[in-house]
Write an enzyme that holds these catalytic residues in place. Structure first.
Site, PDB file in Angstrom:
ATOM      1  N   GLU A   1      -7.717  -1.312   1.202  1.00 18.12           N
ATOM      2  CA  GLU A   1      -8.056  -2.487   0.383  1.00 18.12           C
ATOM      3  C   GLU A   1      -9.043  -3.397   1.121  1.00 18.12           C
ATOM      4  OE1 GLU A   1      -3.749  -3.196  -0.213  1.00 18.12           O
ATOM      5  OE2 GLU A   1      -4.252  -3.422  -2.326  1.00 18.12           O
TER       6      GLU A   1
ATOM      7  N   ALA B   1      -0.849  -2.838   5.435  1.00 18.57           N
ATOM      8  CA  ALA B   1      -0.135  -4.075   5.738  1.00 18.57           C
ATOM      9  C   ALA B   1       1.018  -3.701   6.660  1.00 18.57           C
ATOM     10  CB  ALA B   1       0.376  -4.702   4.448  1.00 18.57           C
TER      11      ALA B   1
ATOM     12  N   GLU C   1       1.172   3.077  -1.285  1.00 14.64           N
ATOM     13  CA  GLU C   1       2.230   2.077  -1.498  1.00 14.64           C
ATOM     14  C   GLU C   1       3.409   2.573  -2.321  1.00 14.64           C
ATOM     15  OE1 GLU C   1      -0.955   1.364  -1.353  1.00 14.64           O
ATOM     16  OE2 GLU C   1      -1.297  -0.614  -0.473  1.00 14.64           O
TER      17      GLU C   1
ATOM     18  N   GLY D   1      -3.245  -1.551   2.704  1.00 14.13           N
ATOM     19  CA  GLY D   1      -4.049  -2.754   2.953  1.00 14.13           C
ATOM     20  C   GLY D   1      -5.330  -2.467   3.725  1.00 14.13           C
TER      21      GLY D   1
END
Ligand code: CO8
Length: 258
Positions: free
Chosen positions: A112, A64, A132, A109
């Site tokens: 993911e 992200a 993270e 992300g």
């Protein structure tokens, strides 16, 4: 539709979606997540397999967008996470097989996103992980749950607690990727796998995906009931009649998806 951060190319019923912000290693900002959600929701019905990869030669998706997240509030973080969850759930529930072609960093992300695809193949230079906690947060686009379902609880905890990056070979060893390919063969390999799906009955492939996906979260009895229903439904299709007739007539089946 014209997109800023993604590209969608369709060739012979196989769509290749490239996340294309190479200057930020294809990091997922809100705009990119919105474009992904929109692209997943508006794939033409002629598309029968989707491959997702990253633009440039370094990254699949490096996570992200940290620059966008750095100063947001808890409420904004909840919204951002909800956007990612919505986009990835839409991807996961597409009625066609999806493949992540992990051509470089797939972190946070990005990992993911790959986990929301049905299959993951990686290039030799791929690096995967959920770092993270090194940023003071936890995976927020489904990683704690999807990684656990793919590699098991203890491996997922090891990866998430350490935040370490795995090379492609190690990722294959723990079952996070299916195969490791030389970088210049990755996309061709994914297309060849997709082409194998295309030879089969589209309704059957779709039903198999649905039953596996929804069954995985249920107890065995309920999951097997889903399979029984899916199996029976296909006997109302022209493809079932054609598939079995073609076998008996010793010829390739001409499936129509009806
Ligand atoms: N976000 C924003 N920009 C990024 C990101 C990212 N995730 N990753 C890389 N970039 C940018 C860099 O800032 C740099 O920009 P600039 O050139 O303007 O300085 C450019 O991409 C190139 O990156 P590097 O110079 O760092 O390239 P290196 O080859 O030296 O390193 C790495 C590559 C190792 C991939 C490194 O860039 C890195 O560690 N990136 C961050 C990886 C990471 O921590 N990802 C997880 C992010 S958190 C997350 O994904 C949470 C998901 C759930 C969100 C829930 C919302 C609430």
């Amino acid at each position: 539709m014209a997109y800023e951060n993604i590209r969608l190319e369709i060739e012979e019923a196989i769509a290749v979606l490239t996340i294309d912000r190479p200057k930020a290693l294809n990091a997922l900002n809100s705009k990119t997540l919105q474009e992904l959600e929109s692209a997943f929701n508006s794939l033409p019905t002629t598309v029968r397999a989707l491959i997702i990869t990253g633009g440039g030669d370094k990254a699949f998706v490096a996570g992200a967008d940290i620059a966008e997240m750095a100063s947001i509030s808890s409420a904004q973080a909840r919204e951002f996470a909800a956007l990612g969850h919505r986009a990835f759930q839409t991807l996961e529930q597409l009625p066609i097989p999806t493949i992540a072609a992990v051509n470089g960093f797939a972190l946070g992300g990005g990992c993911e996103l790959a986990l929301a695809c049905d299959l993951i193949y990686a290039s030799e230079k791929a690096k995967l992980g959920l770092p993270e906690v090194s940023l003071g947060v936890i995976p927020g686009f489904g990683g704690t749950q999807r990684l656990t379902r793919v590699v098991g609880k203890m491996r997922a905890k090891e990866l998430i607690f350490t935040g370490e990056r795995l090379d492609a070979a190690k990722a294959k060893e723990i079952g996070l990727v299916l195969e490791v390919l030389p970088a210049d063969q990755l996309l061709a390999h994914c297309k060849a796998v997709a082409a194998k799906f295309l030879k089969n009955g589209p309704l059957a492939v779709s039903q198999a995906k649905r039953v596996i996906e929804f069954g995985a979260d249920q107890d065995l009895r309920a999951a097997n009931e889903l399979e029984r229903q899916g199996f029976a439904v296909l006997f109302g299709s022209e493809d079932q009649k054609e598939g079995m007739k073609a076998f008996l007539e010793k010829r390739p089946a001409g499936f129509t998806g009806k």
